[in-house]
Write an enzyme that holds these catalytic residues in place. Structure first.
Site, PDB file in Angstrom:
ATOM      1  N   HIS A   1      -6.373  39.396  -3.300  1.00 10.50           N
ATOM      2  CA  HIS A   1      -6.274  38.328  -2.485  1.00 10.50           C
ATOM      3  C   HIS A   1      -7.554  37.549  -2.820  1.00 10.50           C
ATOM      4  CE1 HIS A   1      -8.947  40.047   1.151  1.00 10.50           C
ATOM      5  NE2 HIS A   1      -9.511  39.483   0.401  1.00 10.50           N
TER       6      HIS A   1
ATOM      7  N   SER B   1      -2.705  35.845  -0.708  1.00 14.36           N
ATOM      8  CA  SER B   1      -2.579  37.401  -0.810  1.00 14.36           C
ATOM      9  C   SER B   1      -1.312  37.613  -1.549  1.00 14.36           C
ATOM     10  CB  SER B   1      -2.576  37.672   0.575  1.00 14.36           C
ATOM     11  OG  SER B   1      -2.846  39.369   0.444  1.00 14.36           O
TER      12      SER B   1
ATOM     13  N   HIS C   1       0.417  41.985  11.894  1.00  9.29           N
ATOM     14  CA  HIS C   1      -0.570  42.441  10.813  1.00  9.29           C
ATOM     15  C   HIS C   1      -0.697  43.927  11.155  1.00  9.29           C
ATOM     16  CE1 HIS C   1      -3.992  43.139   8.271  1.00  9.29           C
ATOM     17  NE2 HIS C   1      -3.178  42.213   7.508  1.00  9.29           N
TER      18      HIS C   1
END
Length: 349
Positions: free
Chosen positions: A316, A212, A292
């Protein structure tokens, strides 16, 4: 609006998407489109590890690898990145991509021998190869903008129009063609076997890899300040958590790396890559883990503030690979390196 899954890979679903056909994503995103004749790709990471700056012999090995890439059967695309890992070692990681497994199979044996095999010159540095050979049904891409693709997307024949399956939890899974009929659950456990100087990892089914990346090279002063001041530190915190404590949630190893040019100079690009026990483990971290959630919150604030004027590029690629689509081998690397971190003991061959 089109599906992220190309028409020739669409099949009758036995497992349904997380959203209905009337879902409208709040911003555009795109996926890479390969020619239908492409059935399998190769993602091969060649790592070099040293205490401190790479010695001259390591630089020579990197130059030889680049020379190998330039041969007739070499990769269609490659790039290089570096980082200092949790044990304080400098790692230079070169990832190369092919869209034809047969071409790769012709090229790989000689390069492998020079990198981790009998022709390797051991001069104070470690080397490793981490490679996946997924079918096109087993991985997905997502890009925030058109132009200048990164990673495996560089190999694509073109790009999609705006796709439906993004900007919701579960979109990553929904973009993988196998998700139409398979849970892609892991089975088995990784093992380490010593093979001469090499340690090979015998993997388990449905291991997951994510790469990513971020490219802030086009940003202007105010946006660059916002990204580097408000978003990147939160991203780094999450990447450090996965590196240091990821095993507790199913992340075997994580690297957050700065992309370097062919001449070794640092660029305004970075990417994280991590090995996961399963796609489900990656999804759980993405949806609910505080690290996250903070990354997502910072990114959404950034994108909502700038709207279409944002020049930050994001992408990503996520792969779920069967055991026979994986290769891992390490020579003179510390035990937290890559998939070595997934095992407790090393068996004799």
């Amino acid at each position: 609006m089109e599906s992220a899954i190309p028409e020739h890979l669409q099949t009758a679903r036995t497992r349904h998407r997380r959203v209905g056909d009337d879902y409208a994503p709040p911003y555009p995103s795109f996926v890479a489109r390969h020619k239908p004749s492409v059935t399998r790709v190769v993602m091969a990471y060649f790592g070099l590890q040293s205490r401190g700056a790479p010695p001259a012999a390591a630089e020579q090995a990197l130059a030889r690898l680049a020379s190998d890439f330039a041969t007739a059967d070499g990769p269609s695309h490659w790039d290089r990145a570096s980082y200092v890992d949790e044990a304080g070692f400098t790692n230079v990681v070169t990832v190369a991509y092919w869209d034809d497994r047969q071409i790769f199979d012709r090229w790989f044996p000689a390069a492998r021998e020079r990198w981790t095999g009998e022709q390797r010159t051991n001069n104070g540095f470690g080397t490793f190869i981490e490679a996946l050979y997924p079918s096109v049904e087993g991985y997905e891409t997502l890009l925030s903008s058109l132009g200048r693709p990164e990673g495996v997307a560089v190999l694509a024949d073109g790009m999609s129009g705006e796709v439906l399956e993004h900007a919701y939890w579960g979109g990553m899974r929904d973009r993988i063609p196998l998700s139409q009929t398979s849970e892609m659950a892991p089975s088995g456990a990784p093992r380490a076997i010593r093979d001469g100087a090499r340690i090979r990892i015998v993997p388990h089914d449905n291991l997951c890899l994510i790469r990513s990346g971020q490219d802030w090279g086009d940003t202007e002063a105010a946006e660059r300040k916002m990204y580097l001041g408000d978003v990147e530190p939160v991203l780094r915190e999450g990447m450090d958590f996965l590196r240091d404590q990821g095993r507790s949630i199913g992340c075997y190893a994580n690297r957050y790396m700065a992309v370097v040019g062919r001449d070794g100079t640092t660029t305004e690009k970075s990417y994280g890559m991590s090995w996961w026990k399963s796609l489900s483990a990656l999804e759980r971290w993405a949806e609910s883990h505080p690290t996250h959630v903070r990354i997502f919150g910072a990114a959404m604030k950034y994108l909502s503030t700038l709207g279409p004027a944002a020049k930050l590029r994001l992408y990503h690629e996520v792969t779920v690979a069967r055991a026979d689509e994986q290769l891992f081998e390490y020579v003179d690397c510390h035990p937290q390196t890559g998939m070595l971190n997934a095992v407790q003991t090393v068996e004799a061959a």
